[in-house]
Design a protein around this motif. Structure first.
Motif, PDB file in Angstrom:
ATOM      1  N   ILE A 266       6.765  21.714 -26.423  1.00 16.31           N
ATOM      2  CA  ILE A 266       6.405  19.906 -26.250  1.00 16.31           C
ATOM      3  C   ILE A 266       5.098  19.766 -25.265  1.00 16.31           C
ATOM      4  N   VAL A 267       4.672  18.490 -25.420  1.00 17.84           N
ATOM      5  CA  VAL A 267       3.275  18.058 -25.174  1.00 17.84           C
ATOM      6  C   VAL A 267       4.070  16.232 -23.856  1.00 17.84           C
ATOM      7  N   LEU A 268       3.634  17.050 -22.525  1.00 16.53           N
ATOM      8  CA  LEU A 268       4.207  15.697 -21.846  1.00 16.53           C
ATOM      9  C   LEU A 268       3.034  15.036 -21.799  1.00 16.53           C
ATOM     10  N   PRO A 269       2.591  14.046 -21.439  1.00 12.59           N
ATOM     11  CA  PRO A 269       1.370  13.213 -21.187  1.00 12.59           C
ATOM     12  C   PRO A 269       0.902  13.176 -19.939  1.00 12.59           C
ATOM     13  N   VAL A 270      -0.680  13.456 -20.348  1.00 15.57           N
ATOM     14  CA  VAL A 270      -2.128  13.392 -19.376  1.00 15.57           C
ATOM     15  C   VAL A 270      -1.379  12.752 -17.819  1.00 15.57           C
ATOM     16  N   ASP A 271      -1.635  11.305 -18.851  1.00 17.67           N
ATOM     17  CA  ASP A 271      -1.740   9.878 -17.952  1.00 17.67           C
ATOM     18  C   ASP A 271      -0.166   8.608 -18.264  1.00 17.67           C
ATOM     19  N   HIS A 272      -0.593   8.411 -17.443  1.00 17.75           N
ATOM     20  CA  HIS A 272      -0.091   7.543 -16.764  1.00 17.75           C
ATOM     21  C   HIS A 272       0.381   5.619 -16.306  1.00 17.75           C
ATOM     22  N   LEU A 273       0.789   4.796 -17.185  1.00 20.88           N
ATOM     23  CA  LEU A 273       0.287   3.570 -16.771  1.00 20.88           C
ATOM     24  C   LEU A 273       1.450   3.016 -15.406  1.00 20.88           C
ATOM     25  N   ILE A 274       0.856   3.060 -14.028  1.00 23.43           N
ATOM     26  CA  ILE A 274       2.284   2.676 -12.978  1.00 23.43           C
ATOM     27  C   ILE A 274       2.415   1.716 -12.577  1.00 23.43           C
ATOM     28  N   ALA A 275       2.843   0.427 -11.954  1.00 22.96           N
ATOM     29  CA  ALA A 275       3.179   0.161 -11.369  1.00 22.96           C
ATOM     30  C   ALA A 275       3.415  -0.276 -10.188  1.00 22.96           C
ATOM     31  N   ASP A 276       3.726  -1.266  -9.066  1.00 19.98           N
ATOM     32  CA  ASP A 276       4.221  -1.517  -8.424  1.00 19.98           C
ATOM     33  C   ASP A 276       5.705  -2.089  -7.769  1.00 19.98           C
ATOM     34  N   LYS A 277       6.085  -2.654  -8.617  1.00 16.17           N
ATOM     35  CA  LYS A 277       7.454  -2.495  -9.403  1.00 16.17           C
ATOM     36  C   LYS A 277       8.108  -2.741 -10.800  1.00 16.17           C
ATOM     37  N   VAL A 278       9.478  -2.955 -11.040  1.00 17.85           N
ATOM     38  CA  VAL A 278       9.616  -2.318 -13.260  1.00 17.85           C
ATOM     39  C   VAL A 278      10.011  -3.697 -12.583  1.00 17.85           C
ATOM     40  N   ALA A 279       8.502  -4.735 -13.215  1.00 16.45           N
ATOM     41  CA  ALA A 279       8.642  -6.047 -13.456  1.00 16.45           C
ATOM     42  C   ALA A 279       7.462  -6.676 -13.812  1.00 16.45           C
ATOM     43  N   ALA A 280       8.125  -7.672 -15.939  1.00 18.73           N
ATOM     44  CA  ALA A 280       6.849  -8.482 -16.154  1.00 18.73           C
ATOM     45  C   ALA A 280       5.722  -8.290 -14.946  1.00 18.73           C
ATOM     46  N   ASP A 281       5.393  -9.419 -14.197  1.00 19.75           N
ATOM     47  CA  ASP A 281       4.425  -9.511 -12.808  1.00 19.75           C
ATOM     48  C   ASP A 281       3.937  -8.442 -12.385  1.00 19.75           C
ATOM     49  N   ALA A 282       4.487  -7.471 -12.538  1.00 18.43           N
ATOM     50  CA  ALA A 282       3.928  -6.732 -11.762  1.00 18.43           C
ATOM     51  C   ALA A 282       2.335  -5.647 -11.652  1.00 18.43           C
ATOM     52  N   THR A 283       1.807  -5.355 -10.870  1.00 21.90           N
ATOM     53  CA  THR A 283       0.363  -4.932 -10.350  1.00 21.90           C
ATOM     54  C   THR A 283       0.265  -3.848 -11.520  1.00 21.90           C
ATOM     55  N   THR A 284      -0.128  -3.514 -12.808  1.00 21.15           N
ATOM     56  CA  THR A 284      -0.364  -1.869 -13.511  1.00 21.15           C
ATOM     57  C   THR A 284      -2.353  -0.940 -13.061  1.00 21.15           C
ATOM     58  N   GLU A 285      -1.619   0.085 -13.158  1.00 18.63           N
ATOM     59  CA  GLU A 285      -3.290   0.567 -12.848  1.00 18.63           C
ATOM     60  C   GLU A 285      -2.625   1.902 -13.469  1.00 18.63           C
ATOM     61  N   VAL A 286      -3.857   2.569 -14.275  1.00 21.34           N
ATOM     62  CA  VAL A 286      -3.864   4.006 -14.367  1.00 21.34           C
ATOM     63  C   VAL A 286      -3.519   5.479 -13.858  1.00 21.34           C
ATOM     64  N   SER A 287      -2.954   6.202 -14.135  1.00 22.41           N
ATOM     65  CA  SER A 287      -3.071   7.459 -12.784  1.00 22.41           C
ATOM     66  C   SER A 287      -3.001   8.725 -13.630  1.00 22.41           C
ATOM     67  N   ASP A 288      -4.013   9.493 -13.388  1.00 26.75           N
ATOM     68  CA  ASP A 288      -3.930  11.149 -14.243  1.00 26.75           C
ATOM     69  C   ASP A 288      -2.870  11.676 -13.518  1.00 26.75           C
ATOM     70  N   GLY A 289      -2.196  12.598 -14.526  1.00 24.16           N
ATOM     71  CA  GLY A 289      -1.420  13.742 -13.845  1.00 24.16           C
ATOM     72  C   GLY A 289       0.124  13.641 -13.709  1.00 24.16           C
ATOM     73  N   GLN A 290      -0.582  12.388 -12.140  1.00 22.68           N
ATOM     74  CA  GLN A 290       1.191  11.801 -11.309  1.00 22.68           C
ATOM     75  C   GLN A 290       1.143  10.915 -11.623  1.00 22.68           C
ATOM     76  N   VAL A 291       2.107  10.258  -9.977  1.00 28.08           N
ATOM     77  CA  VAL A 291       2.456   9.455  -9.636  1.00 28.08           C
ATOM     78  C   VAL A 291       2.389   9.304  -8.117  1.00 28.08           C
ATOM     79  N   PRO A 292       1.426   8.554  -7.545  1.00 31.22           N
ATOM     80  CA  PRO A 292       1.381   8.390  -6.314  1.00 31.22           C
ATOM     81  C   PRO A 292       2.515   8.242  -5.508  1.00 31.22           C
ATOM     82  N   ALA A 293       3.383   8.400  -4.764  1.00 28.32           N
ATOM     83  CA  ALA A 293       4.644   7.547  -3.968  1.00 28.32           C
ATOM     84  C   ALA A 293       4.636   6.025  -3.788  1.00 28.32           C
TER      85      ALA A 293
END
Length: 399
Positions: A266-293
């Protein structure tokens, strides 16, 4: 035992052929068809019957009717009949009932080369009634000389049109159509001696929805690449911060069990595209390893895309079920699209997409024609790989 297919039947002249198809197409709220892939998938079977001088009587369900005539209007088969006629280049007759005097009259008058589509089979109360008395099945059976199962997406069901109908037609030819035959051939290769390395791609929402499939894949593949919302249940089970990402909190022990079972695979993602809300107009950024609070993981990140693409490039077989992120919204579509592009680029591999949302995604991105096979059955595909026997296929004649 291999099943007889429509290709084994050449003497169809003058025969009425009952074909169970899967026209359960996606619709908008008004009932407009938004994707006709399942209708197109049945064309080779229907055209073969017509070219051999037979007539086709088509049976399908559409949606989940409630029995409320007004609410069920979007589930009537009129628009499906119109679209099928456009694809066939000839009129398709449609009966406004499943069985009854209207259908009986239309069946009796059906001429070679003509097509009749019955009303949504789930409008009949016995289609999904486990305590039916057999009358409905016998009536449908009386309409045809041959039964064809070309509805792979419903092969795991025990509805009357899938099981009791072919039972009632015992003694008449009962075969699979070209679509089901191809699905079974592809699956036989996957479960038999696939080209190595064999890579499984698993995405989608819940680990719990795919327990059997994950275990079946771990027993067969060399690596399993995980994406989608299920990622965060696996990460949480390892004590990794996932912020506000979707997680099955009551399935953490199960996730740990699967991680232990798939140790080294099993291989899990090493980074993630994260957002401040679950919406098409959300502000996104990349986070390594974990997802901030306070943040949501909604797609795999660029490092993961590259990692997974490199593994896919070296694979002999790739089986994919479940999107890598919330691909319906453009900001979170890159992971799913990139994985599809990586599979399409490996022309030496057998690439199989396991139906459902994943099939919709590769078609949306224009990649479906570059895959070895895109299954028409989401749940059926999963259950077949898990090893669940299909009673509907037991009714088909052996070769």
């Amino acid at each position: 035992m291999p099943k007889k297919s429509l290709a084994n039947l050449t003497d169809l002249a003058g025969k009425k052929v009952v074909i169970r198809v899967d026209f359960n197409v996606p619709q908008d709220k008004d009932g407009t068809i938004t994707n006709d892939r399942r209708i197109r998938g049945a064309l080779p079977t229907i055209q073969y019957v017509l070219e051999k001088g037979g007539s086709a009587i088509l049976i399908s369900h559409l949606g989940r009717p409630t029995g409320d005539a007004e609410a069920d209007k979007p589930f009537r088969m009129d628009r499906v009949a119109t679209r099928l006629g456009e694809l066939l280049g000839k009129p398709v007759q449609k009966s406004d009932e499943v069985v009854g005097p209207i259908s009986a009259e239309k069946v009796a008058a059906l001429k070679p080369g003509e097509v009749l589509l019955l009303e949504n089979v789930r409008f009949h109360p016995d289609e999904q009634n486990k305590k039916h008395d057999g009358t409905f099945a016998k009536t449908l059976a009386s309409y045809g000389d041959v039964y064809v199962n070309d509805a792979f997406g419903t092969c795991h069901r025990k509805d009357v049109s899938m099981l009791a109908l072919p039972e009632a037609m015992k003694g008449k030819p009962r075969v699979v159509g070209f679509l089901v035959a191809k699905e079974l051939d592809i699956l036989a290769n996957l479960l038999g001696t696939p080209k190595r390395p064999m890579v499984g791609l698993l995405g989608g929402g819940k680990v719990s929805d795919k327990i059997g499939f994950i275990k079946a894949m771990l027993a067969r593949v060399d690596q399993v690449l995980v994406g989608g919302a299920m990622t965060y249940t696996f990460l949480k089970a390892q004590g990794i911060e996932i912020g506000s990402s979707r997680c099955e909190a009551d399935k953490l022990d199960l996730a740990r069990e699967l991680l232990e079972l798939g140790k080294g695979k099993i291989v899990l993602p090493v980074d993630h595209l994260i957002a401040d809300k679950v919406a098409a107009d959300a502000t996104t950024e990349v986070s390594d390893g974990q997802v901030p609070a306070g943040k949501f993981g909604l797609d795999i990140g660029p490092k993961t895309i590259q990692l997974y693409s490199d593994i896919i490039a070296k694979a002999g077989t790739v089986v994919w079920n479940g999107p890598m992120g919330k691909f319906e919204d453009e900001p979170f579509a890159k992971g799913t699209k990139s994985i599809g592009e990586a599979m399409a680029a490996n022309q030496n591999a057998v690439t199989v997409v396991g139906g459902g949302e994943t099939a919709e995604a590769v078609e949306q991105f224009g990649l479906d024609s570059q895959m070895t096979h895109v299954s028409t059955g989401g749940g059926a595909f999963l259950e077949y790989v898990e090893g669940t026997p299909f009673a509907a296929l037991d009714q088909i004649d052996d070769q």
